[in-house]
Design a protein around this motif. Structure first.
Motif, short mmCIF file in Angstrom:
data_model
loop_
_atom_site.label_atom_id
_atom_site.label_comp_id
_atom_site.label_asym_id
_atom_site.label_seq_id
_atom_site.Cartn_x
_atom_site.Cartn_y
_atom_site.Cartn_z
N GLY A 1 0.78 -1.23 0.00
CA GLY A 1 0.00 0.00 0.00
C GLY A 1 0.81 1.28 0.00
O GLY A 1 0.25 2.38 0.14
N GLY B 1 2.30 2.56 -2.46
CA GLY B 1 2.10 3.27 -3.71
C GLY B 1 2.96 2.80 -4.87
O GLY B 1 3.18 3.54 -5.84
N LYS B 2 3.42 1.54 -4.82
CA LYS B 2 4.28 1.02 -5.89
C LYS B 2 3.56 1.00 -7.24
O LYS B 2 4.07 1.49 -8.24
N THR B 3 2.37 0.41 -7.25
CA THR B 3 1.67 0.26 -8.53
C THR B 3 1.23 1.63 -9.06
O THR B 3 1.33 1.89 -10.26
N THR B 4 0.79 2.49 -8.17
CA THR B 4 0.37 3.84 -8.59
C THR B 4 1.56 4.59 -9.19
O THR B 4 1.42 5.24 -10.24
N LYS C 1 3.43 9.64 -1.40
CA LYS C 1 2.19 10.25 -0.89
C LYS C 1 2.48 11.59 -0.22
O LYS C 1 1.89 11.94 0.82
N ASP D 1 1.56 14.38 -0.96
CA ASP D 1 0.35 15.23 -0.88
C ASP D 1 -0.31 15.11 0.49
O ASP D 1 -1.08 15.98 0.90
N THR E 1 0.07 10.85 -7.23
CA THR E 1 -1.27 11.34 -7.55
C THR E 1 -1.30 12.84 -7.82
O THR E 1 -1.96 13.29 -8.74
N1 LIG Z 1 -2.88 10.35 -1.37
C1 LIG Z 1 -2.16 9.50 -2.11
N2 LIG Z 1 -2.55 8.23 -2.23
C2 LIG Z 1 -1.79 7.40 -2.99
C3 LIG Z 1 -0.61 7.82 -3.65
N3 LIG Z 1 -0.08 6.77 -4.29
C4 LIG Z 1 -0.89 5.73 -4.04
N4 LIG Z 1 -1.93 6.10 -3.26
C5 LIG Z 1 -3.02 5.25 -2.78
O1 LIG Z 1 -2.50 4.27 -1.89
C6 LIG Z 1 -3.19 3.04 -2.04
C7 LIG Z 1 -2.19 1.93 -2.35
O2 LIG Z 1 -1.54 2.23 -3.59
P1 LIG Z 1 -0.87 1.10 -4.48
O3 LIG Z 1 -0.21 1.80 -5.61
O4 LIG Z 1 -1.84 0.04 -4.79
O5 LIG Z 1 0.23 0.53 -3.46
P2 LIG Z 1 1.13 -0.80 -3.54
O6 LIG Z 1 0.43 -1.82 -2.72
O7 LIG Z 1 2.45 -0.40 -2.96
O8 LIG Z 1 1.23 -1.17 -4.98
C8 LIG Z 1 -4.19 3.25 -3.17
O9 LIG Z 1 -5.45 3.55 -2.58
C9 LIG Z 1 -3.65 4.45 -3.90
O10 LIG Z 1 -4.65 5.20 -4.54
C10 LIG Z 1 -0.25 9.20 -3.52
O11 LIG Z 1 0.76 9.68 -4.07
N5 LIG Z 1 -1.04 9.98 -2.73
#
Ligand SMILES: Nc1nc2c(ncn2[C@@H]2O[C@H](COP(=O)(O)OP(=O)(O)O)[C@@H](O)[C@H]2O)c(=O)[nH]1
Ligand SMILES: [Mg+2]
Length: 261
Positions: A70, A72-75, A195, A197, A228
């Motif tokens: 969670g 933010g890797k995929t994002t 994150k 922001d 984001t």
């Molecule tokens: N506020 C905010 N939320 C983010 C950001 N990047 C990811 N998220 C949120 O964090 C959650 C997990 O992100 P995801 O990319 O799936 O994380 P992963 O498990 O590391 O791949 C999701 O609800 C995203 O929308 C960011 O830069 N800012």
């Protein structure tokens, strides 16, 4: 990896797994587990060396993205792929215990992605990545982005043959994590504080986090970004492209595709 149970070897020991014991562990068992763990790591190192040599031969620049679930890797991957569209030939390897949700997010950008489901395994290892490289079947001179299993502990022990390790830590996780999980921060070339922001809403001291990270890895780079809002993304993209260029200059052919402007 789980140093106690050898978690990639179901049935060899135990904590927090759904196998059961009708005996107590003795010194002999511990010795056997230690041997198993050493063998496993040696086998992984061997395959990682093969992966690295293959990447060098092919001119593939492989990046390993590490973090807790969670962060933010995929994002970040999706934003990166969108920003770099057309610049490189890219393939993505997605690691998760279950589902192909992340691979779907990646494929929606038009980038080929191989999803590895590890089941009970808590990290990617070099043989799994070798297999994914076969499936990706990328042409020479490509960028390979690997999203490791969300976990700040076990993936640290498994070299995949990558050229760059990037650890993500979101500002909601607390600035103490580099001290609590030092191995992964000690190995990473770059720490991305994600994150950004959300910084106005959480108590997270960036300078303190950096100080903690440097205590375990004085050479670690760092960037503060938000995939984001876009804050810091230009610096991240610049960093990544410089790493790719440096790799190209170090012997492998440059990765820019014919289509590059
Ligand atoms: N506020 C905010 N939320 C983010 C950001 N990047 C990811 N998220 C949120 O964090 C959650 C997990 O992100 P995801 O990319 O799936 O994380 P992963 O498990 O590391 O791949 C999701 O609800 C995203 O929308 C960011 O830069 N800012
Ligand atoms: Mg993910």
């Amino acid at each position: 990896m789980c140093g106690v149970c050898g978690c990639s070897n179901p049935g060899t020991g135990g904590h927090a797994h759904d196998h059961h014991h009708d005996h107590h562990h003795h010194g002999g068992d511990n010795h056997r587990l230690l041997r198993l763990e050493e063998d496993l790591l040696a086998m992984n190192r061997h395959q990682a060396a093969h992966n690295r040599a293959r990447c060098q031969d092919q001119g593939w620049f492989m990046v390993n993205l590490l973090s807790s679930p969670g962060s933010g890797k995929t994002t970040l991957l999706v934003a990166t792929l969108q920003a770099l569209a057309g610049r490189y030939t890219v393939g993505v390897i997605e690691g998760d215990q279950q589902t192909d949700l992340d691979a779907q997010r990646i494929r929606a950008t038009g980038t080929p992605a191989i999803q590895i489901n590890t089941g009970k395994l808590c990290h990617l290892d070099a043989p799994l990545v070798a297999n994914a490289l076969d499936q990706l079947a990328l042409p020479p001179r490509a960028l390979i982005l690997v999203e490791n299993i969300g976990n700040l502990v076990c993936p640290a022990a498994f070299d995949l043959g990558e050229s760059l390790k990037v650890v993500l830590l979101s500002v909601t996780e607390g600035e103490d994590k580099p001290l609590k999980y030092p191995d992964i921060f000690a190995q990473a070339h770059m720490m991305l504080l994600t994150k950004a922001d959300l910084l106005p809403h959480v108590s997270f001291d960036v300078a303190r986090c950096l100080e903690h990270a440097r205590r375990v890895n004085p050479g670690i780079g760092h960037l503060v970004l938000s995939a984001t809002s876009g804050h810091g993304m230009a610096q991240w993209l610049d960093y990544l492209q410089r790493q790719v260029a440096t790799f190209g200059n170090a012997g492998a052919a440059p990765l820019l595709t014919e289509a590059c402007p």
